[in-house]
Design an enzyme around this catalytic site. Structure first.
Site, PDB file in Angstrom:
ATOM      1  N   SER A  44       1.063  -0.759   0.358  1.00  0.00           N
ATOM      2  CA  SER A  44       0.063  -0.338   0.181  1.00  0.00           C
ATOM      3  C   SER A  44       1.441   1.374  -0.004  1.00  0.00           C
ATOM      4  CB  SER A  44      -0.487   0.317   1.239  1.00  0.00           C
ATOM      5  OG  SER A  44      -0.656  -0.128   2.435  1.00  0.00           O
ATOM      6  N   HIS A 164      -2.936  -6.553   3.055  1.00  0.00           N
ATOM      7  CA  HIS A 164      -1.851  -7.725   2.971  1.00  0.00           C
ATOM      8  C   HIS A 164      -3.514  -9.078   3.295  1.00  0.00           C
ATOM      9  CE1 HIS A 164       0.454  -3.835   4.631  1.00  0.00           C
ATOM     10  NE2 HIS A 164       0.851  -3.943   2.958  1.00  0.00           N
ATOM     11  N   GLU A 173      -4.686  -3.644   9.141  1.00  0.00           N
ATOM     12  CA  GLU A 173      -4.121  -4.176  10.194  1.00  0.00           C
ATOM     13  C   GLU A 173      -4.871  -3.431  11.780  1.00  0.00           C
ATOM     14  OE1 GLU A 173       0.307  -2.182  10.548  1.00  0.00           O
ATOM     15  OE2 GLU A 173      -0.135  -2.516   7.791  1.00  0.00           O
ATOM     16  N   GLU A 214       1.722  -9.881   6.757  1.00  0.00           N
ATOM     17  CA  GLU A 214       2.668  -9.104   8.512  1.00  0.00           C
ATOM     18  C   GLU A 214       2.279 -10.018   8.732  1.00  0.00           C
ATOM     19  OE1 GLU A 214       1.459  -5.236   8.611  1.00  0.00           O
ATOM     20  OE2 GLU A 214       3.007  -4.386   6.928  1.00  0.00           O
ATOM     21  N   ASP A 251      -4.883   0.267  11.461  1.00  0.00           N
ATOM     22  CA  ASP A 251      -4.399   1.293  10.012  1.00  0.00           C
ATOM     23  C   ASP A 251      -4.650   0.614   9.378  1.00  0.00           C
ATOM     24  OD1 ASP A 251      -2.479   2.145   7.861  1.00  0.00           O
ATOM     25  OD2 ASP A 251      -1.071   1.005   8.203  1.00  0.00           O
ATOM     26  N   GLU A 294      -3.670   4.999  12.497  1.00  0.00           N
ATOM     27  CA  GLU A 294      -3.162   5.229  11.960  1.00  0.00           C
ATOM     28  C   GLU A 294      -3.694   5.316  10.207  1.00  0.00           C
ATOM     29  OE1 GLU A 294       0.173   2.358  10.436  1.00  0.00           O
ATOM     30  OE2 GLU A 294       0.488   2.999   8.880  1.00  0.00           O
ATOM     31  N   ASP A 321       1.333   8.567   7.940  1.00  0.00           N
ATOM     32  CA  ASP A 321       1.617   7.235   7.096  1.00  0.00           C
ATOM     33  C   ASP A 321       1.847   7.213   5.692  1.00  0.00           C
ATOM     34  OD1 ASP A 321       3.463   5.245   5.540  1.00  0.00           O
ATOM     35  OD2 ASP A 321       1.508   3.679   6.154  1.00  0.00           O
ATOM     36  N   LYS A 346       9.557   5.384   7.586  1.00  0.00           N
ATOM     37  CA  LYS A 346       9.984   4.012   6.976  1.00  0.00           C
ATOM     38  C   LYS A 346      11.020   4.147   5.882  1.00  0.00           C
ATOM     39  CE  LYS A 346       4.968   2.116   6.193  1.00  0.00           C
ATOM     40  NZ  LYS A 346       4.026   2.023   5.195  1.00  0.00           N
ATOM     41  N   HIS A 374       8.316  -1.755   9.409  1.00  0.00           N
ATOM     42  CA  HIS A 374       8.634  -2.386   8.325  1.00  0.00           C
ATOM     43  C   HIS A 374       7.801  -1.660   7.936  1.00  0.00           C
ATOM     44  CE1 HIS A 374       5.275  -5.103   9.239  1.00  0.00           C
ATOM     45  NE2 HIS A 374       4.773  -3.929   9.296  1.00  0.00           N
ATOM     46  N   LYS A 397       7.114  -0.616  14.784  1.00  0.00           N
ATOM     47  CA  LYS A 397       5.727  -1.580  13.533  1.00  0.00           C
ATOM     48  C   LYS A 397       5.920  -3.011  13.295  1.00  0.00           C
ATOM     49  CE  LYS A 397       2.816  -0.038  10.550  1.00  0.00           C
ATOM     50  NZ  LYS A 397       1.572   0.212   9.870  1.00  0.00           N
TER      51      LYS A 397
HETATM   52  P1  PGA Z   1       2.878  -1.229   3.304  1.00  0.00           P
HETATM   53  O1  PGA Z   1       1.351  -1.147   4.568  1.00  0.00           O
HETATM   54  O2  PGA Z   1       4.796  -1.515   3.704  1.00  0.00           O
HETATM   55  O3  PGA Z   1       2.098  -2.202   2.490  1.00  0.00           O
HETATM   56  O4  PGA Z   1       3.205   0.313   2.610  1.00  0.00           O
HETATM   57  C1  PGA Z   1       2.824  -0.969   5.512  1.00  0.00           C
HETATM   58  C2  PGA Z   1       1.760   0.822   6.645  1.00  0.00           C
HETATM   59  O5  PGA Z   1       0.831   0.747   6.073  1.00  0.00           O
HETATM   60  O6  PGA Z   1       1.640   1.169   7.592  1.00  0.00           O
HETATM   61 ZN    ZN Z   2      -0.021   2.214   7.316  1.00  0.00          ZN
END
Ligand code: PGA
Ligand code: ZN
Length: 424
Positions: A44, A164, A173, A214, A251, A294, A321, A346, A374, A397
């Site tokens: 995403s 995911h 999430e 994940e 999330d 999130e 994010d 990230k 991650h 996370k």
């Molecule tokens: P992604 O998901 O690594 O697929 O972007 C993680 C997140 O959205 O926090």
């Molecule tokens: Zn996210």
């Protein structure tokens, strides 16, 4: 004196946890010290992230090959960085950004640049015979080591939906978050114990209990609220107490289900307008008491973010994010407008360690909480575990307490806990 100048840089195409190619790079110094790093990859992906360079050659890995990114490292970048001092991370990163010449690293690729940036830091730490977290701590604090008094609190993603999960949930999430006064090892134990209890409950209900990208379970359920009900029930039947030992986080990854008419989720047939969706989330919060929320809204819905932070920001962390993409300009805009109260960090969203550290500094100066994260496509690289301790982020996370590439990071935090505090 150890010779810390870069002798050569090697790079290769490896596979990530989804079986897609990614870049792994080794920086070798004149002294023979070396450092290796592998970059992760998101599913995403936010619109404002730095560019992940792919070959787009449909005959190899469905177009996802990274041979061009690898070649950029071994030819263009390696040539330019040859002879540079690996202890000067800022110069290395700035040189690569200048070489790329675009604002989003679209030329050389953020995957190639980041692999060199991180591998350089690992080589530097090794050359100083320092643990990586200690070296990164001094790097983030202009050469001074500042106290590292805690291991960040982990957020465990135990139910996976959205992009995911193979199930039918829209939210990406569902997290259980141990109380932050627990030691890391106790927090990890809580996460693992409850993870197994969630599985047992799903089995008991005849629900699908296979896992998503994940490591969290990816069941088919009727509404996006149901996972929170399952998690509540799991905790009720455990020795842990909701609201005392453990909390909930989400999330929502709302950009992934936003269309022209609004936020479309399975809970009702008509899309929610921003205001209605905020009301929906407020109702969810009344029942389940969220600690962390999130991406509750889309990456361009700035007015909505300001509103939700005003309405719920005193109760929980509102985390950007896709909204922020670890980008200093976007974070500054969010600070100015009070659009959120925490940031997901990230490294591959921005592309160099130096820029990531500058984002951390902006966040800390403005009382924005930090969560080192991650990506859904990961490797066994544990750099982000050291990074999180080094910058003393509030949370990490790293996914479910399952799957090798997630566990590698949690186990690294156990090692660091033992080294720093003598306790596991
Ligand atoms: P992604 O998901 O690594 O697929 O972007 C993680 C997140 O959205 O926090
Ligand atoms: Zn996210």
């Amino acid at each position: 004196m150890v010779d810390t100048k870069i002798y050569t840089i090697l790079s290769r195409e490896i596979l990530d946890s989804r079986g897609n190619p990614t870049v792994e790079t080794t920086v070798i110094l004149n002294s023979g010290y070396r450092g290796m790093a592998a970059v992760p990859s998101g599913a995403s992906v936010g619109k404002y992230e730095a560019v992940e360079l792919r070959d787009n050659d449909e005959k190899r890995y469905g177009g996802k090959g990274v041979t061009k990114a690898v070649a950029n490292v071994t030819s263009i970048i390696a040539q330019k960085l040859h002879g540079m001092d690996v202890l000067d991370q800022e110069s290395i990163d700035k040189t690569m950004s200048a070489l790329d010449g675009t604002p989003n690293k679209g030329n050389l690729g953020a995957n190639s640049i980041l692999s060199v940036s991180l591998a350089s830091a690992v080589a530097a730490a090794n050359s100083q015979t320092q643990p990586l977290y200690r070296y990164l701590n001094s790097l983030a604090n202009h050469g001074n080591v500042t106290p590292m008094v805690k291991i960040p609190t982990p957020m465990f993603n135990v139910i996976n939906g959205g992009k995911h999960g193979g199930g039918n949930l829209d939210f990406q999430e569902y997290h259980i978050i141990p109380a932050s006064n627990k030691s890391f090892s106790d927090a990890l134990r809580l996460g693992a114990e409850l993870y197994h209890s969630v599985k047992n409950l799903l089995i008991h209900r005849g629900a699908i209990h296979s896992t998503g990208d994940e490591g969290g379970f990816a069941p088919n359920l009727s509404t996006n609220k149901d996972p929170l009900e399952i998690l509540s029930e799991t905790i009720r039947s455990s020795n842990y107490r909701l609201g005392e030992d453990v909390f909930f986080g989400l999330d929502v990854a709302a950009t992934s289900f936003k269309n022209e008419s609004g936020y479309l989720i399975k809970d009702r047939p008509v899309a929610f307008r921003t205001n209605d969706f905020i009301e929906y989330i407020k109702d969810l919060h009344k029942i389940y008491r969220l600690l962390i929320l999130e991406d509750p809204l889309g990456e361009d819905d700035w007015d909505g973010w300001v509103q939700i932070t005003k309405e719920l920001g005193n109760d929980m962390l509102i985390v950007g994010d896709d909204l922020l993409t670890t980008n200093p300009e976007r974070l500054t805009r969010a600070v100015t407008n009070h659009a959120c109260s925490a940031i997901l960090l990230k490294p591959n969203q921005i592309g160099t360690l130096t820029e990531l550290i500058s984002v951390v500094n902006i966040a800390k100066k403005n009382d924005i909480k930090c969560i080192v994260s991650h990506r859904s496509g990961e490797t066994n690289d544990t750099f982000i575990a050291d990074l999180a301790v080094a910058v003393q982020s509030d949370y990490v996370k790293f996914g479910a307490p399952a799957r090798g590439e997630r566990i590698a990071k949690y186990n690294r935090l156990l090692q660091i806990e033992k080294e720093l505090f003598g306790k596991n």
